[in-house]
Write an enzyme that holds these catalytic residues in place. Structure first.
Site, PDB file in Angstrom:
ATOM      1  N   GLU A 350       0.815  -1.216   0.000  1.00 40.74           N
ATOM      2  CA  GLU A 350       0.000   0.000   0.000  1.00 40.74           C
ATOM      3  C   GLU A 350       0.846   1.263   0.000  1.00 40.74           C
ATOM      4  O   GLU A 350       0.440   2.281  -0.568  1.00 40.74           O
ATOM      5  CB  GLU A 350      -0.949   0.007   1.199  1.00 40.74           C
ATOM      6  CG  GLU A 350      -2.090  -0.984   1.063  1.00 40.74           C
ATOM      7  CD  GLU A 350      -3.176  -0.801   2.105  1.00 40.74           C
ATOM      8  OE1 GLU A 350      -4.264  -1.364   1.914  1.00 40.74           O
ATOM      9  OE2 GLU A 350      -2.938  -0.110   3.124  1.00 40.74           O
ATOM     10  N   HIS A 379      12.032 -25.410   1.505  1.00 41.66           N
ATOM     11  CA  HIS A 379      11.561 -26.613   0.824  1.00 41.66           C
ATOM     12  C   HIS A 379      10.420 -26.325  -0.146  1.00 41.66           C
ATOM     13  O   HIS A 379       9.896 -27.246  -0.768  1.00 41.66           O
ATOM     14  CB  HIS A 379      11.092 -27.652   1.854  1.00 41.66           C
ATOM     15  CG  HIS A 379      12.219 -28.312   2.575  1.00 41.66           C
ATOM     16  ND1 HIS A 379      12.719 -29.543   2.222  1.00 41.66           N
ATOM     17  CD2 HIS A 379      12.961 -27.900   3.636  1.00 41.66           C
ATOM     18  CE1 HIS A 379      13.706 -29.870   3.039  1.00 41.66           C
ATOM     19  NE2 HIS A 379      13.882 -28.886   3.894  1.00 41.66           N
ATOM     20  N   LYS A 493     -13.585  -0.603  -4.356  1.00 38.27           N
ATOM     21  CA  LYS A 493     -14.649  -0.172  -3.450  1.00 38.27           C
ATOM     22  C   LYS A 493     -15.768   0.547  -4.202  1.00 38.27           C
ATOM     23  O   LYS A 493     -16.957   0.407  -3.873  1.00 38.27           O
ATOM     24  CB  LYS A 493     -14.082   0.735  -2.356  1.00 38.27           C
ATOM     25  CG  LYS A 493     -13.197   0.003  -1.351  1.00 38.27           C
ATOM     26  CD  LYS A 493     -12.720   0.941  -0.260  1.00 38.27           C
ATOM     27  CE  LYS A 493     -11.863   0.206   0.764  1.00 38.27           C
ATOM     28  NZ  LYS A 493     -11.382   1.108   1.825  1.00 38.27           N
TER      29      LYS A 493
END
Length: 505
Positions: A350, A379, A493
Site C-alpha cells: 500500500e 523446501h 470499493k
C-alpha cells in the site's frame, strides 16, 4: 562511511546485516554515493514529517490535506496520540478482563487485524487458547474475525464459542451436585463472558462489520448462558464528523478507543488500534513502544551508514531501480514471525505500489512483497529464489537467542545420518539453514540481507516494525511517490458498493 560494509549494529544489539546486499556484483558504494544528494533531501523530508506531520503533496482520500503522525506514536507524552492517560486506560482495560472475561473476539481487517495478529503471535503463540486461565495469568482467550468474508469460519467460530459456553455451564453445575445447573447459570457461576472488540475507523468496513453483526446476533441469542460485551475502536470525532460506529457505540453505551487521525491502518499497530489487543493478552506495551522509540532515535542521524531505516530504504530502492530486483521476499526464521511478514505485505504494497509519482507522471513503482518462512519455504520457494529470475531481494529475519532451545537427542544411534545432527540445539540447526540459504543465494549474485533480533520480545519487535514503517517513508521520498495514500484500493470499493445493492435487490 564505515571501513567495513557488512552490518549496522544498534546499542540494543539489533543488527541490520547487509553483507549480501552491498559489494561486488551487488549494490555498490558508488551507487550509494551517487544517491547521497537525494538521501539528504529524503532525510530532511522525514525530519519535517516527524516535526510537523506534513508530507509534501499528501492528501486524504477526500482530496484534503492530511497530516501523517505515526512517528509520534512511540513517544508517550501529554498531548500526544499516546499519552500517559491513554496508556494507563489501556492497561486498566486489560486488567479488567483478567479472570472476568472468558474470550475476546477482535474484529478488524488490514491494519486493524495484521498488526494485532503480530502482537498475539509473538506474545501468545499458537496454543494460547488451549491453555488454562491460570497459565494465561487470567487473561482471556483471543480469536480474530472480520478479516475475511468467510461464511464457514465465521459459523465455526460461533459454534466453538457456544460449545465453550456449554462446557462452562456444565462444569459450574458439577461443582455443586445439589444445585440445578440452570440455577447456577442464572446466578452467574456458569455464565460464559465474551468481549467483542470491533475495529473500524468509519464503521462501514464491509468485512469487519458484516462478521461482527453475524457473531453479535448469534451470541446475544444465547443469553443468559452467555454474556456479550462490546468495545468499539473507531474515529473519536463526535458531532458533525461522527462516524457510523462512533454513533452506534454511543447509543449502545459501548466503551470506545480511538483510531487516530493521521495514522494509516498499516502504521496503526503502535496506536490504540493495536495496543487494545496488547492489553487483552498482557503484552508489554511499554517495552514495545520503547523499542519503537529507540529505533526512531537511531534513525534521526543523516548519516546513511548509521541510520537503519534510511540505509534499508536506499539499498532496496537501488536494488530495484539499478538492478531490477523488484520483488521482496520477507523470510523470517521463526514460525511466530510469519504474521510480521504478512503485516509487511500490506505496509510495502500500500505504501509503495503507486501508479504515479507526485507530479502525476505514470511510473508504476513498487516491489511485489512475498511471504516466506524459514526452512518451511526453503523446501517450497527456494528453488525459485535460487534458479528463477534474478528479480528478488530476500530479506531474512533471525532470532539470536531463543527463550527455549531444545537439543536434538541421539535417539537412534544406529542411524548415522540422524546421529550427525544429534547434540545440536534446534536454534543452531535453524540458523545454519539460514546461513546456507543466504550464502547459496549470494554465490549466484542473488541479493539478500538479514535483520537480527537479539531476542523475540516486545522491545525488539517494536524496533523491527518501526524500522520497516520508517523505511517506506524514506523510500517514498527517494521514489517521489506518496507513501501514505492508497488510491488503488478505492477502485474496487467504487464497484463493490453498487454490486452489493444490486444483490440485495
Amino acid at each position: 562511511m564505515p571501513d567495513n560494509h557488512t552490518a549496522l549494529t544498534l546499542a540494543s544489539g539489533f543488527v541490520f546485516d547487509y553483507t549480501n546486499l552491498l559489494g561486488e556484483g551487488l549494490v555498490t558504494t558508488d551507487d550509494i554515493a551517487n544517491l547521497l544528494g537525494r538521501l539528504k533531501a529524503a532525510h530532511q523530508a522525514v525530519a519535517h514529517m516527524r516535526a510537523t506531520g506534513e508530507v509534501r503533496g499528501h492528501l486524504s482520500k477526500d482530496g484534503k490535506p492530511e497530516k501523517v503522525l505515526f512517528t509520534e506514536l512511540p513517544y508517550v507524552a501529554e498531548g500526544n496520540l499516546n499519552s500517559p492517560a491513554s496508556i494507563a486506560r489501556l492497561k486498566e482495560f486489560g486488567n479488567s478482563l483478567k479472570n472476568h472475561v472468558d474470550a475476546v473476539v477482535s474484529f478488524g481487517i488490514g491494519g486493524s487485524y495484521l498488526g494485532n495478529k503480530v502482537l498475539f503471535d509473538v506474545h501468545c503463540g499458537e496454543f494460547w487458547n488451549t491453555k488454562s486461565s491460570a497459565e494465561r495469568q487470567g487473561y482471556p482467550k483471543l480469536y480474530f474475525s472480520g478479516n475475511n468474508i468467510d461464511p464457514r469460519r465465521t459459523t465455526e467460530l460461533i459454534e466453538h464459542i457456544k460449545y465453550e459456553a456449554h462446557i462452562k455451564a456444565l462444569h459450574a453445575g458439577e461443582r455443586d451436585c445439589h444445585a440445578d445447573a440452570r440455577n447456577d447459570v442464572r446466578n452467574g457461576a456458569g455464565v460464559y463472558r465474551v468481549m467483542l472488540i470491533v475495529i473500524s475507523k468509519s464503521g462501514a468496513t464491509l468485512d469487519t462489520m458484516s462478521a461482527f453483526m453475524v457473531v453479535y446476533q448469534a451470541l446475544k441469542a444465547m443469553e443468559p448462558q452467555l454474556e456479550v460485551r462490546v468495545v468499539a475502536v473507531t474515529d473519536p470525532a463526535a458531532g458533525a464528523n461522527e462516524t457510523l460506529l462512533h454513533k452506534l457505540a454511543a447509543q449502545e453505551g459501548w466503551p470506545m478507543f480511538s483510531v487516530p487521525d493521521g495514522v494509516g491502518g498499516r502504521f496503526s499497530v503502535f496506536s490504540e488500534v493495536g495496543l487494545v489487543t496488547a492489553a487483552c493478552i498482557g503484552f508489554d506495551i511499554d517495552a514495545f513502544l520503547a523499542g519503537a522509540r529507540a529505533m526512531d532515535e537511531a534513525c534521526q542521524t543523516d548519516d546513511v551508514w548509521r541510520n537503519p531505516a534510511m540505509l534499508n530504504a536506499a539499498l532496496k530502492y537501488l536494488a530495484a531501480e539499478n538492478y531490477g530486483r523488484d520483488i521482496e521476499v520477507f523470510m523470517p526464521y521463526a514460525d511466530y514471525l510469519k504474521s510480521v511478514a504478512e503485516w509487511y505485505i500490506q505496509l510495502l504494497a500500500e505504501s509503495l505500489g503507486k501508479r504515479t509519482d507526485r507530479s502525476g507522471r505514470e511510473v508504476y513503482y513498487g516491489r511485489t512483497p512475498i511471504v516466506a518462512v524459514g526452512t518451511t519455504d526453503m523446501h517450497a520457494q527456494t528453488q525459485q529464489h535460487q534458479d528463477g529470475k534474478k528479480d528478488k531481494v530476500v530479506q531474512f529475519v533471525k532470532v539470536a537467542k531463543w527463550a527455549n532451545d531444545p537439543v536434538i537427542p541421539d535417539v537412534f544411534p544406529s542411524a548415522a545420518k540422524l546421529s550427525e545432527i544429534a547434540a545440536l540445539p534446534l536454534s543452531r540447526a535453524f540458523d545454519a539453514a539460514r546461513q546456507a540459504n543466504a550464502a547459496a543465494l549470494k554465490s549466484d549474485g542473488r541479493f539478500n540481507a538479514t535483520f537480527v533480533l537479539p531476542e523475540l520480545n516486545a522491545y525488539h519487535l517494536g524496533e523491527l516494525l518501526y524500522l520497516l514503517a520508517l523505511s517506506v517513508a524514506y523510500e517514498g521520498e527517494l521514489a517521489d511517490v506518496d507513501a501514505f495514500d492508497q488510491p488503488g484500493v478505492e477502485a474496487y470499493k467504487r464497484l463493490l458498493g453498487p454490486m452489493l445493492k444490486k444483490l440485495k435487490e
